[in-house]
Design a protein around this motif. Structure first.
Motif, PDB file in Angstrom:
ATOM      1  N   SER A  21       0.814  -1.215   0.000  1.00  0.00           N
ATOM      2  CA  SER A  21       0.000   0.000   0.000  1.00  0.00           C
ATOM      3  C   SER A  21       0.846   1.262   0.000  1.00  0.00           C
ATOM      4  O   SER A  21       0.559   2.221  -0.727  1.00  0.00           O
ATOM      5  CB  SER A  21      -0.934   0.004   1.215  1.00  0.00           C
ATOM      6  N   ARG A  25       1.208   4.137  -2.752  1.00  0.00           N
ATOM      7  CA  ARG A  25       0.894   5.515  -2.371  1.00  0.00           C
ATOM      8  C   ARG A  25       2.046   6.442  -2.774  1.00  0.00           C
ATOM      9  O   ARG A  25       1.818   7.519  -3.347  1.00  0.00           O
ATOM     10  CB  ARG A  25       0.638   5.595  -0.870  1.00  0.00           C
ATOM     11  N   GLN A 143      -5.693   3.134   3.173  1.00  0.00           N
ATOM     12  CA  GLN A 143      -4.372   2.582   2.870  1.00  0.00           C
ATOM     13  C   GLN A 143      -4.503   1.251   2.113  1.00  0.00           C
ATOM     14  O   GLN A 143      -3.773   0.995   1.155  1.00  0.00           O
ATOM     15  CB  GLN A 143      -3.571   2.391   4.159  1.00  0.00           C
ATOM     16  N   ALA A 144      -5.459   0.436   2.532  1.00  0.00           N
ATOM     17  CA  ALA A 144      -5.686  -0.848   1.863  1.00  0.00           C
ATOM     18  C   ALA A 144      -6.108  -0.636   0.412  1.00  0.00           C
ATOM     19  O   ALA A 144      -5.804  -1.465  -0.459  1.00  0.00           O
ATOM     20  CB  ALA A 144      -6.739  -1.652   2.613  1.00  0.00           C
ATOM     21  N   ASN A 147      -3.235  -0.581  -1.791  1.00  0.00           N
ATOM     22  CA  ASN A 147      -2.789  -1.944  -2.083  1.00  0.00           C
ATOM     23  C   ASN A 147      -3.600  -2.519  -3.250  1.00  0.00           C
ATOM     24  O   ASN A 147      -3.043  -3.052  -4.215  1.00  0.00           O
ATOM     25  CB  ASN A 147      -2.951  -2.810  -0.830  1.00  0.00           C
ATOM     26  N   ALA A 182      -5.653  -6.652  -0.769  1.00  0.00           N
ATOM     27  CA  ALA A 182      -5.884  -5.607   0.226  1.00  0.00           C
ATOM     28  C   ALA A 182      -6.304  -6.193   1.574  1.00  0.00           C
ATOM     29  O   ALA A 182      -5.866  -5.729   2.629  1.00  0.00           O
ATOM     30  CB  ALA A 182      -6.947  -4.635  -0.278  1.00  0.00           C
TER      31      ALA A 182
END
Length: 289
Positions: A21, A25, A143-144, A147, A182
């Motif tokens: 993740s 990002r 955040q997931a 991913n 995720a």
């Protein structure tokens, strides 16, 4: 932080000691030439849209434009609330949210194509169910989603997410792979375990055809989104339990792409075969006469 395949992604994770993740990002920040705050704000908006799309039809069902679906998520929700659910809370909620998102899409509501409109319920379905059951914060879900985005990016770069090119294995299959990866990270799995789960999903959905009734993204698309979250959850469970995956994600993605290109045109979103060509489907959509 850029990467072209899963092998390079895993190497970056190891070198930087970061989860998938955060690698994704940072890639979005660098390649997109945005600062961290703007990147995070955009992902927060994605999650906001996903929540609305996955929750609104449960309370306020809307008939689809083609008239083939509408109200299914509310029926499932009421069935579960009455104590009749068979699948357990996590999977029940994931199915409900996934099917609701397809209702939103088919009634011209706002959704996040993740990676496509026809498979848009799987990633939010599973992640929002995890959030509800395990009381996970919005920050962790956002955040997931990075991913999941990494897996979708790899699929678009090296294969396809289009049903017209690779069948439903490329739409629902990739969406389910994104969700599984995720979910593994949410449950503290390693980057390799994330991609192993994604590979397992593609293996289990290899060869799935795209046969929308009447050419509409309604049926059997909605049912397959429910099946997709189940497949993703199965892969997540197997991976976290330590069940080995023989075939790396890059190889499985290539296999899926090759299988998709070999599917006849009738089974790649043309509505000329599979479910779409059955007499009952033709009668229901009134477009085949």
């Amino acid at each position: 932080m850029d990467f072209k395949n899963a092998k390079e992604l895993l190497r970056l994770c190891e070198e930087q000691n970061l989860p998938i993740s955060e690698i994704m990002r940072q890639r979005e920040i660098q390649v997109g030439e945005r600062d961290a705050a703007e990147t995070d704000k955009k992902m927060a908006r994605v999650l906001e849209i996903m929540k609305e799309a996955a929750c609104s039809p449960i309370q306020h069902p809307i008939r689809s434009m083609g008239g083939l679906i509408g109200g299914e998520s509310k029926k499932l929700s009421e069935h579960f609330a009455s104590g009749g659910g068979l699948c357990g809370e996590l999977l029940e909620k994931a199915m409900i949210y996934a099917m609701a998102t397809l209702e939103t899409n088919a009634s011209m509501g706002l959704i996040v194509a993740s990676p496509t409109a026809g498979s848009a319920g799987i990633v939010p379905g599973l992640l929002l169910a995890f959030q509800k059951v395990y009381e996970i914060s919005d920050e962790a879900i956002r955040q997931a989603l990075f991913n999941a985005g990494a897996v979708g990016y790899l699929a678009m770069r090296n294969a396809t997410v289009a049903g017209a090119v690779g069948g439903c294995q490329a739409e629902v299959g990739i969406a389910s792979a994104m969700a599984a990866s995720a979910a593994v990270e949410l449950m503290d799995g390693t980057p390799k375990q994330c991609l192993d789960a994604a590979s397992t999903v593609l293996m289990n959905m290899l060869g799935l055809v795209c046969d929308p009734v009447g050419g509409l993204v309604e049926y059997p698309c909605q049912n397959r989104n429910a099946a997709g979250v189940a497949n993703a959850l199965i892969a997540t469970e197997m991976t976290l339990a330590g069940v080995p995956q023989l075939i790396p994600f890059d190889e499985m993605l290539e296999a899926m792409y090759k299988v998709g290109k070999r599917l006849p045109a009738e089974l790649r979103e043309t509505a000329l075969g599979g479910c779409a060509a059955t007499p009952s489907a033709c009668e229901a959509c009134h477009l085949c006469h």
